[in-house]
Design an enzyme around this catalytic site. Structure first.
Site, PDB file in Angstrom:
ATOM      1  N   ARG A 106       0.848  -1.202   0.000  1.00  0.00           N
ATOM      2  CA  ARG A 106       0.000   0.000   0.000  1.00  0.00           C
ATOM      3  C   ARG A 106       0.869   1.232   0.000  1.00  0.00           C
ATOM      4  O   ARG A 106       1.757   1.369   0.841  1.00  0.00           O
ATOM      5  CB  ARG A 106      -0.847   0.029   1.283  1.00  0.00           C
ATOM      6  CG  ARG A 106      -2.044  -0.805   1.243  1.00  0.00           C
ATOM      7  CD  ARG A 106      -3.101  -0.418   2.245  1.00  0.00           C
ATOM      8  NE  ARG A 106      -2.684   0.194   3.497  1.00  0.00           N
ATOM      9  CZ  ARG A 106      -3.524   0.523   4.458  1.00  0.00           C
ATOM     10  NH1 ARG A 106      -4.820   0.316   4.300  1.00  0.00           N
ATOM     11  NH2 ARG A 106      -3.103   1.045   5.573  1.00  0.00           N
ATOM     12  N   THR A 110      -1.387   7.460  -0.470  1.00  0.00           N
ATOM     13  CA  THR A 110      -2.701   7.287  -1.115  1.00  0.00           C
ATOM     14  C   THR A 110      -3.476   6.093  -0.562  1.00  0.00           C
ATOM     15  O   THR A 110      -4.684   5.983  -0.767  1.00  0.00           O
ATOM     16  CB  THR A 110      -2.533   7.060  -2.628  1.00  0.00           C
ATOM     17  OG1 THR A 110      -1.846   5.811  -2.820  1.00  0.00           O
ATOM     18  CG2 THR A 110      -1.743   8.168  -3.284  1.00  0.00           C
ATOM     19  N   ASP A 202       0.495  -3.066  12.047  1.00  0.00           N
ATOM     20  CA  ASP A 202       0.955  -3.453  10.711  1.00  0.00           C
ATOM     21  C   ASP A 202       1.335  -4.928  10.725  1.00  0.00           C
ATOM     22  O   ASP A 202       2.339  -5.333  11.327  1.00  0.00           O
ATOM     23  CB  ASP A 202       2.168  -2.590  10.318  1.00  0.00           C
ATOM     24  CG  ASP A 202       2.561  -2.825   8.865  1.00  0.00           C
ATOM     25  OD1 ASP A 202       2.809  -3.993   8.496  1.00  0.00           O
ATOM     26  OD2 ASP A 202       2.601  -1.855   8.102  1.00  0.00           O
ATOM     27  N   ASP A 205       4.896  -5.954   9.347  1.00  0.00           N
ATOM     28  CA  ASP A 205       5.982  -5.590  10.269  1.00  0.00           C
ATOM     29  C   ASP A 205       6.001  -6.511  11.483  1.00  0.00           C
ATOM     30  O   ASP A 205       7.069  -6.893  11.964  1.00  0.00           O
ATOM     31  CB  ASP A 205       5.821  -4.135  10.728  1.00  0.00           C
ATOM     32  CG  ASP A 205       6.277  -3.152   9.661  1.00  0.00           C
ATOM     33  OD1 ASP A 205       6.963  -3.576   8.711  1.00  0.00           O
ATOM     34  OD2 ASP A 205       5.928  -1.968   9.770  1.00  0.00           O
TER      35      ASP A 205
HETATM   36  C1  PRP Z   1      -1.144  -4.702   4.337  1.00  0.00           C
HETATM   37  C2  PRP Z   1      -1.929  -5.984   4.480  1.00  0.00           C
HETATM   38  C3  PRP Z   1      -2.749  -6.006   3.215  1.00  0.00           C
HETATM   39  C4  PRP Z   1      -3.047  -4.548   3.011  1.00  0.00           C
HETATM   40  C5  PRP Z   1      -4.445  -4.296   3.470  1.00  0.00           C
HETATM   41  O1  PRP Z   1      -0.061  -4.883   3.498  1.00  0.00           O
HETATM   42  O2  PRP Z   1      -1.135  -7.121   4.643  1.00  0.00           O
HETATM   43  O3  PRP Z   1      -2.064  -6.541   2.102  1.00  0.00           O
HETATM   44  O4  PRP Z   1      -2.110  -3.809   3.798  1.00  0.00           O
HETATM   45  O5  PRP Z   1      -4.819  -2.999   3.183  1.00  0.00           O
HETATM   46  P1  PRP Z   1      -5.949  -2.615   2.118  1.00  0.00           P
HETATM   47  O6  PRP Z   1      -7.092  -3.547   2.358  1.00  0.00           O
HETATM   48  O7  PRP Z   1      -6.241  -1.194   2.480  1.00  0.00           O
HETATM   49  O8  PRP Z   1      -5.364  -2.739   0.752  1.00  0.00           O
HETATM   50  P2  PRP Z   1       1.041  -3.742   3.278  1.00  0.00           P
HETATM   51  O9  PRP Z   1       0.661  -2.856   2.174  1.00  0.00           O
HETATM   52  O10 PRP Z   1       1.326  -3.084   4.596  1.00  0.00           O
HETATM   53  O11 PRP Z   1       2.296  -4.570   2.763  1.00  0.00           O
HETATM   54  P3  PRP Z   1       3.215  -5.628   3.552  1.00  0.00           P
HETATM   55  O12 PRP Z   1       2.369  -6.843   3.827  1.00  0.00           O
HETATM   56  O13 PRP Z   1       4.295  -5.892   2.577  1.00  0.00           O
HETATM   57  O14 PRP Z   1       3.690  -4.981   4.815  1.00  0.00           O
HETATM   58  N1  URA Z   2      -2.448  -3.171   6.882  1.00  0.00           N
HETATM   59  C1  URA Z   2      -2.107  -3.621   8.095  1.00  0.00           C
HETATM   60  O1  URA Z   2      -1.113  -4.368   8.243  1.00  0.00           O
HETATM   61  N2  URA Z   2      -2.849  -3.235   9.150  1.00  0.00           N
HETATM   62  C2  URA Z   2      -3.913  -2.433   9.030  1.00  0.00           C
HETATM   63  O2  URA Z   2      -4.570  -2.133  10.045  1.00  0.00           O
HETATM   64  C3  URA Z   2      -4.268  -1.982   7.749  1.00  0.00           C
HETATM   65  C4  URA Z   2      -3.517  -2.364   6.677  1.00  0.00           C
END
Ligand code: PRP
Ligand code: URA
Length: 211
Positions: A106, A110, A202, A205
């Protein structure tokens, strides 16, 4: 609880483990184990419609016809990174499943998903596909993942998440009403940064120990 194609988990073991996940004092090692265990418990439900076929087996008493899983056409597709944490839990139930990967992150400003990888097992059109991601927030990532899988020919798609926000669930079910969605817990709402409240922070993380 079932509402059309949405299954909200209410099993006490799943709810207990999700509460442990939420705790900010839960460390990486325990967090990873909990994600894996929850995925396995939720997988039990998500795989309840796997087709069976009868085979002949000889017990110590007599021969009988008895059911086994038919075919080996299952694919688990985690959304990178956090979805990876759920894969081992599902593979514990179905060790012969193939694994694809979809890379999305994400944009912090945005909140829109950005694609960086897609590799799916062939023949994807013949497989039941379980997409995994612990978090369904705005729904942008999962909707993009499903679009990518569809563009590659995937047909029978299920989505499994541990925590969902109502906003994301609404977006997913209105965009793809035919997808079966398995949710560990439905939370209250998104905050101004599109994080789920109360959520767990997150997920990527916390699984990988990054910040
Ligand atoms: C997080 C999570 C989803 C997304 C959800 O990933 O694991 O993939 O955000 O958010 P959304 O429904 O608003 O799209 P992130 O973008 O943090 O990536 P990562 O798993 O690599 O940390
Ligand atoms: N992605 C995450 O990992 N946590 C949230 O709460 C939203 C998006």
């Amino acid at each position: 609880m079932e509402n059309g194609n949405v299954f909200i988990n209410s099993h006490p073991l799943v709810q207990h483990k999700i509460s442990m996940l939420r705790d900010k004092n839960t460390g990486t090692n325990e967090f990873r184990k909990l994600v894996e265990e929850i995925a396995m418990l939720m997988g039990y439900d998500a795989l309840s419609d796997l087709p069976l076929k009868e085979i002949e087996v000889e017990t110590p008493i007599e021969k009988c016809m008895t059911p086994v899983i038919a075919g080996r056409k299952l694919a688990v597709v985690p959304i990178l990174r956090a979805g990876l944490g759920m894969v081992s839990g599902i593979l514990a139930l179905t060790p012969t499943a193939k694994v694809g990967h979809i890379g999305l992150y994400r944009d912090p400003e945005t909140h829109e998903p950005v694609e960086y990888y897609c590799k799916l097992p062939d023949p994807i059109e013949e497989r039941t596909i379980i997409v995994t991601d612990p978090m369904l927030a705005t729904g942008g990532s999962v909707c993009d993942a499903i679009r990518m899988i569809r563009e590659h020919g995937g047909v029978k798609i299920k989505f499994m998440c541990i925590i969902a926000a109502p906003e994301g669930l609404e977006r997913l079910t209105s965009t793809y009403p035919d997808i079966q969605v398995y949710v560990g817990h439905l939370d209250r709402q998104l905050n101004d940064h599109a994080y789920i409240m109360p959520g767990l922070g997150d997920a990527g993380d916390r699984i990988f120990g990054t910040k």
